[in-house]
Design an enzyme around this catalytic site. Structure first.
Site, mmCIF file in Angstrom:
data_model
loop_
_atom_site.group_PDB
_atom_site.id
_atom_site.type_symbol
_atom_site.label_atom_id
_atom_site.label_comp_id
_atom_site.label_asym_id
_atom_site.label_seq_id
_atom_site.Cartn_x
_atom_site.Cartn_y
_atom_site.Cartn_z
ATOM 1 N N ASP A 152 -18.034 -3.689 8.656
ATOM 2 C CA ASP A 152 -16.687 -4.176 8.343
ATOM 3 C C ASP A 152 -16.539 -5.630 8.822
ATOM 4 O O ASP A 152 -15.512 -6.268 8.561
ATOM 5 C CB ASP A 152 -15.596 -3.262 8.903
ATOM 6 C CG ASP A 152 -15.609 -3.160 10.415
ATOM 7 O OD1 ASP A 152 -16.542 -3.686 11.053
ATOM 8 O OD2 ASP A 152 -14.663 -2.554 10.974
ATOM 9 N N SER A 153 -17.595 -6.159 9.472
ATOM 10 C CA SER A 153 -17.637 -7.598 9.781
ATOM 11 C C SER A 153 -17.536 -8.406 8.490
ATOM 12 O O SER A 153 -17.278 -9.605 8.529
ATOM 13 C CB SER A 153 -18.932 -7.945 10.527
ATOM 14 O OG SER A 153 -20.058 -7.433 9.844
ATOM 15 N N ASP A 155 -19.809 1.199 6.965
ATOM 16 C CA ASP A 155 -18.963 1.094 8.156
ATOM 17 C C ASP A 155 -17.537 1.516 7.811
ATOM 18 O O ASP A 155 -16.880 0.889 6.967
ATOM 19 C CB ASP A 155 -18.986 -0.372 8.621
ATOM 20 C CG ASP A 155 -18.753 -0.516 10.106
ATOM 21 O OD1 ASP A 155 -18.650 0.502 10.803
ATOM 22 O OD2 ASP A 155 -18.693 -1.675 10.562
ATOM 23 N N LYS A 191 -20.760 4.802 9.685
ATOM 24 C CA LYS A 191 -20.634 4.450 11.106
ATOM 25 C C LYS A 191 -19.155 4.394 11.447
ATOM 26 O O LYS A 191 -18.353 3.972 10.613
ATOM 27 C CB LYS A 191 -21.281 3.088 11.386
ATOM 28 C CG LYS A 191 -21.060 2.589 12.816
ATOM 29 C CD LYS A 191 -21.847 1.352 13.130
ATOM 30 C CE LYS A 191 -21.165 0.060 12.737
ATOM 31 N NZ LYS A 191 -19.855 -0.147 13.373
ATOM 32 N N GLU A 220 -22.478 -2.122 21.623
ATOM 33 C CA GLU A 220 -22.105 -3.528 21.401
ATOM 34 C C GLU A 220 -21.594 -4.181 22.681
ATOM 35 O O GLU A 220 -20.696 -3.675 23.360
ATOM 36 C CB GLU A 220 -21.034 -3.641 20.292
ATOM 37 C CG GLU A 220 -20.648 -5.099 20.058
ATOM 38 C CD GLU A 220 -19.924 -5.377 18.739
ATOM 39 O OE1 GLU A 220 -19.739 -4.431 17.933
ATOM 40 O OE2 GLU A 220 -19.545 -6.538 18.533
HETATM 41 O O1 KIV Z 1 -19.346 -4.605 11.351
HETATM 42 C C1 KIV Z 1 -20.413 -4.886 11.894
HETATM 43 O O2 KIV Z 1 -21.118 -5.823 11.484
HETATM 44 C C2 KIV Z 1 -20.823 -4.104 13.039
HETATM 45 C C3 KIV Z 1 -21.997 -4.594 13.822
HETATM 46 C C4 KIV Z 1 -21.589 -5.730 14.663
HETATM 47 C C5 KIV Z 1 -22.641 -3.517 14.606
HETATM 48 O O3 KIV Z 1 -20.217 -3.137 13.346
#
Ligand code: KIV
Length: 263
Positions: free
Chosen positions: A44-45, A83, A113, A181
């Site tokens: 979700d980044s 995610d 995730k 993290e």
């Molecule tokens: O959203 C993301 O990129 C993440 C990573 C930083 C593990 O959750």
């Protein structure tokens, strides 16, 4: 052979490190997959590095589905993890199953995730019981940035015990791996020794079973935040700007297109 949850478990047993990277579209998935990456996380980044939001909070299921479909089309071998965005699972078990199930059905991803330890134990259990593989995510949880008032290091002395409990809860619930993290390297090492599922670190030192980085951080394409843990293996942002500046200049001067690029 496609990477599965069993592949990752076997890698932990063999002490073979797991490589994970984020990717959010077809072309980047093709590149990272052909580079030999084991796991693609459609994180979700993407809210920050692709969509330009200030945090991951605004990201929606529809946005995640759109990008994950593209990434799945680009991979051949890597596992693809979806995610779960903010409020797609925190609102109840039924919502969690429907949203995670939708992710699997509509995108072709292999797993989801979600952020949270002890407090998400029931959610993880329920998803796994429904046939949905889950990767946990503890330590710094960007979706809770407003609760913690920033992206500071987690798991210092007072939080250490809780983080170990979080890792155990995620494992007991049936998760196949857990992201750690931004926690001290010593604590990540301890957690990696305590749980039998693979730990994937980001800002969690070298003793995790694997590592994950954000695509744009690794390639030097995102300058808004530069966390200490995000090693830059390239300066593609700079190179892209230079290439595009050359194109602009050649168009303005009438140099492009030349004979070679014309019919
Ligand atoms: O959203 C993301 O990129 C993440 C990573 C930083 C593990 O959750």
């Amino acid at each position: 052979m496609k990477v599965t949850t069993k592949t990752l478990q076997d890698m932990k047993i063999r002490s073979e490190k797991i490589s994970m990277i984020t990717a959010y579209d077809f072309t980047s998935a093709v590149i990272v997959d052909s580079a030999g990456i084991d796991v693609i996380l459609v994180g979700d980044s993407l809210g920050m590095v692709v969509l330009g939001y200030d945090s991951t909070i605004p990201v929606t299921m529809d946005e995640m589905i759109h990008h994950t479909k593209a990434a799945v089309r680009g991979r051949k071998r890597a596992m693809v993890i979806f995610d779960m965005p903010f409020l797609s699972y925190q609102t109840g078990l039924k919502d969690a199953v429907l949203n995670a199930g939708r992710a699997l059905k509509e995108t072709g991803c292999d797993a989801v995730k979600l952020e949270g330890g002890v407090e998400q134990k029931e959610t993880i259990k329920t998803l796994v019981a429904a046939g949905i593989p889950v990767c946990g995510h503890i330590g710094l949880q960007p979706q809770s940035v407003n609760v913690y008032g920033g992206y500071r290091l987690r798991g210092k002395a007072d939080e250490k015990k809780r983080l170990i409990e979080d890792a155990k809860a995620v494992e007991e619930a049936g998760a196949f791996a857990v992201v750690l993290e931004k926690i001290p390297a010593e604590l990540a090492k301890e957690i990696t020794g305590v749980v039998s599922i693979p730990t994937i670190g980001i800002g969690a030192g070298p003793e995790c079973d694997g590592q994950v980085l954000v695509f744009h951080d690794l390639l030097g394409m995102f300058d808004k935040f530069k966390p200490k843990f995000a090693k830059r293996y390239g300066e593609l942002g700079k190179e892209m700007k230079e290439a595009i500046s050359s194109y602009v200049e050649e168009v303005k001067k009438g140099i492009f297109p030349d004979k070679e690029h014309s019919y």
